[in-house]
Design an enzyme around this catalytic site. Structure first.
Site, PDB file in Angstrom:
ATOM      1  CE  LYS A 116      -4.252  -1.775   2.116  1.00 53.19           C
ATOM      2  NZ  LYS A 116      -3.988  -3.174   1.917  1.00 53.19           N
ATOM      3  CD  GLU A 200      -5.005   6.111   4.222  1.00 52.44           C
ATOM      4  OE1 GLU A 200      -4.071   6.205   3.412  1.00 52.44           O
ATOM      5  OE2 GLU A 200      -6.048   5.489   3.987  1.00 52.44           O
ATOM      6  CG  HIS A 235     -12.443  -2.332   7.769  1.00 55.31           C
ATOM      7  ND1 HIS A 235     -12.600  -0.975   7.557  1.00 55.31           N
ATOM      8  CD2 HIS A 235     -12.050  -2.463   9.059  1.00 55.31           C
ATOM      9  CE1 HIS A 235     -12.301  -0.321   8.660  1.00 55.31           C
ATOM     10  NE2 HIS A 235     -11.968  -1.189   9.589  1.00 55.31           N
ATOM     11  NE  ARG A 292      -8.229  -9.925  -5.168  1.00 55.19           N
ATOM     12  CZ  ARG A 292      -9.386  -9.506  -4.699  1.00 55.19           C
ATOM     13  NH1 ARG A 292     -10.472  -9.642  -5.447  1.00 55.19           N
ATOM     14  NH2 ARG A 292      -9.496  -8.936  -3.510  1.00 55.19           N
TER      15      ARG A 292
END
Length: 691
Positions: A116, A200, A235, A292
């Site tokens: 990430k 973040e 999530h 994907r």
């Protein structure tokens, strides 16, 4: 185009790839674990090869075994589906080294997007909008703490190599930072073998918007519009839809162009998804790229009239993209619901078991690569598609994801799609394990989702509506359960009476010469152990051509006349008073699963014969629960028995009932012989429970 491919996956995605390959005339090879020997994907492929034990690390994650099978079978390419090895760059390299085509992006693109923090650095260079934060390599706790303070709370910590909600923590204030960081790193190293994290800004009420991108080997790259995947729990996505509600054309184009820029920045080829987090004001930021095909790809197929698996095969074979950007348009609205074997009322815990009954809504064939098909005929929901890797009788095992199916609907607009989804969920029936169907129906019909008041906290914000207090079973469900039991008793009686069927004394029809026969049927809620217990006593009186039922919860507050209007197997149409009631009743042991009015009511039937003497056994007696005849004595005086051992068999209403030992113990005395008639409540044996 390839002539044969190997599908290195299982479940619905393996079945989905096999269906497209068959349509294109491409042969398929399945791989399966010992747990999947009888799985659907094994049956639908042209060939199937066992690759190892149930554990994924010994089967579906063994790239060398899969490559060996592909080479031995003559396959030219491997389709990885999603999950398992689909984003494993080393596996993609190994396929290339073996002379096999990996139907997916280049290993370099997977490596670039696999981290990430590295991906965000690349996106920054490509001028893709990023959430304010720190994505660098310095992992010193004090340094990260300082960066979080600069960003401003709340701050989101994420495992750099993570996914699926693992290694994520929302930190509300500076004092919480160090403990949350330590916890996040522990989970990251355990789940991914890498404890690197990024920090973040945590956006308030964000939406999760993702863009489907596709690139070929000739330098062409396009986007196939967006999907809104905001409805999540822990999530993980629950509902997905396309296009995103309330998306202006300008923002759609901006997000699509940003996604294409992200794909080009890593030299992407094939199907991919660029995920963005979006504020309610429309500003959006790059979150990550999934290299994907996504679980939710069918909603994109439904609104664009494309088969993305076919596109994957064609691009992997070196062909150009089938369409240009200006040839794509949005047609209608599509919604996908993930049908899972899980219990939402118990924190969405997975449910393990066998699909003893599986009835799906009527699916109208959706011609991929063409336009949405419309249903013909009364009551058929048009544009309904079901992608599933299981069949009735299959087991949901503890080894793999507990997804049962993906239910996808298409409508001319969102309102029509919502109505079709609610109707399809009402028709979905599962017996044998817990499912999230009722929860999904509440979610789809709820105020927040139906009005497109969307953000990733939707489920948490609407707990009261989505998880209401348990309600009593309605009179209609109890009436259906009672009628189903009565009709089942008739069938057993008819089968046992043989040539004596004309004799009213030999039938379990409730007929009496002088006075009507009245009995009480006792039911309870399936989840009485976890919720406030509810018991239902249905007083049943047999009459010449109908029944009189005193039903708990009956709005008329008086006994109702109940008639059986029609029966087709387990489907019943009855009349309760002046009201027509339709439903399905499936029996699974002592559970009667009643499906009516778009809802599912699991009721425990307390059969007095099945539980004969269980309470009395504590006092040393096993008693007859109703008048009948002793047809077998299976225990002798002085015999030691185990809990559940059959002791006496009685016959009542032309049906046999076994009286079993409620505990380990000793038979002290047998009080009746074969052929003896016994009265209701008569002691059958003297029984002493073991210490």
């Amino acid at each position: 185009m390839f002539t044969k491919i190997l599908i290195a996956n299982r479940g619905e995605i393996a079945c989905r790839v096999a269906a497209t390959a068959r349509r294109l005339g491409v042969k398929t090879v399945a791989v399966y674990s010992e747990a999947d020997a009888n799985a659907k994907h094994v049956a639908v492929c042209d060939e199937a090869v066992l690759i190892g034990p149930a554990a994924a690390k010994e089967s579906y994650l063994c790239g060398d075994k899969i490559i060996a099978v592909a080479l031995a079978s003559g396959a030219q390419a491997i389709h990885p589906g999603y999950g398992f090895l689909s984003e494993n760059a080393d596996f993609a390299d190994a396929c290339a080294a073996a002379g096999l085509v990996f139907i997916g992006p280049p290993a370099s693109a997977m490596r670039a997007m696999g981290s990430k923090s590295a991906a965000k650095s690349l996106m920054e260079k490509a001028k893709v909008p990023l959430v304010p934060g720190y994505h660098g390599d310095n992992q010193d706790a004090d340094f990260l703490h300082t960066q979080a303070d600069k960003i401003g709370y709340p701050v989101l910590l994420k495992a750099s190599a993570g996914g699926g909600g693992k290694g994520m923590r929302v930190i509300e204030g500076s004092a919480e930072f160090k403990a949350a960081l330590a916890s996040c790193k522990r989970e990251a190293i355990s789940s991914f073998g890498d404890d690197k994290v990024l920090a973040e800004k945590y956006l308030q009420r964000p939406r999760h918007i993702e863009i489907q991108v596709f690139a070929d080997t000739l330098g062409n790259c396009i986007y196939l519009f967006e999907r809104d995947c905001s409805v999540q729990r822990r999530h993980q996505k629950v509902l997905e839809e396309a296009p995103a509600p309330n998306m202006p054309a300008e923002r759609r184009a901006a997000m699509g162009e940003a996604a294409v820029a992200a794909a080009k920045a890593v030299g992407y080829v094939g199907a991919g998804t660029v995920e963005f987090i979006a504020n309610q004001d429309g500003t959006f930021y790059f979150m990550e790229m999934n290299t994907r095909l996504q679980v939710e790809h069918p909603v994109t197929e439904m609104i664009t009239g494309t088969d993305l698996v076919e596109w994957q095969l064609r691009v992997a074979a070196g062909e150009p993209l089938p369409k240009r950007q200006d040839e794509l348009a949005i047609n209608g609205h599509a919604i996908e619901a993930r049908i899972y074997a899980e219990n939402p009322e118990k924190g969405f815990l997975p449910s393990i078991g066998t699909l003893r009954h599986l009835q799906t809504p009527q699916a109208v064939v959706f011609e991929l690569g063409g336009t949405p098909a419309h249903g013909a005929g009364l009551g058929v929901p048009a544009g309904v598609r079901i992608d599933s890797g299981v069949r009735e009788g299959d087991a949901i095992s503890p080894f793999y994801d507990p997804m049962i199916a993906k239910l996808i609907v298409w409508g001319a607009d969102r309102k029509q799609a919502l109505a079709r989804m609610a109707q399809a969920l009402a028709q979905y029936q599962i017996v044998g394990l817990a499912s999230n169907i009722a929860f999904l129906k509440r979610l789809v019909e709820g105020q927040a989702f139906s009005t497109a008041d969307l953000d990733t906290g939707l489920i948490e914000r609407n707990q009261a509506e989505l998880f209401p207090a348990a309600q009593a079973a309605p009179a209609a469900a109890l009436a259906l359960a009672a009628v189903a039991l009565i009709e089942a008793e008739k069938e057993v009686s008819a089968a046992q009476s043989g040539a004596n069927r004309a004799d009213p004394w030999g039938q379990a029809l409730g007929w009496r010469m002088n006075n009507p026969y009245t009995r009480t049927l006792s039911f309870g809620d399936e989840y009485a152990a976890a919720l406030p217990a509810k018991a239902y006593a249905v007083k049943l009186t047999y009459r010449a051509s109908d029944w009189l039922l005193d039903l708990p919860g009956n709005p008329e507050h008086a006994p109702c006349v109940v008639n059986l209007m029609a029966q087709d197997g387990n489907d019943f149409s009855i009349k309760v008073g002046e009201r027509a009631v339709h439903g399905t009743v499936r029996r699974d042991g002592e559970l009667l699963h009643v499906f009516t009015g778009g809802a599912h009511y699991p009721l425990v039937y307390h059969d007095p014969m099945a539980h004969a003497g269980e309470t009395e056994a504590e006092g040393g007696r096993l008693t007859a629960p109703m008048p009948g005849k002793v047809v077998a004595v299976l225990a002798a005086k002085g015999q030691e028995v185990k809990k559940g051992d059959a002791l006496v068999i009685m016959e009542a209403m032309k049906m046999e009932h076994t009286i079993a030992a409620p505990h380990d113990g000793l038979v002290e005395e047998v009080l009746y012989n074969v052929g003896d008639q016994v009265a209701d409540g008569a002691p059958l044996l003297a029984f002493k429970a073991a210490a």
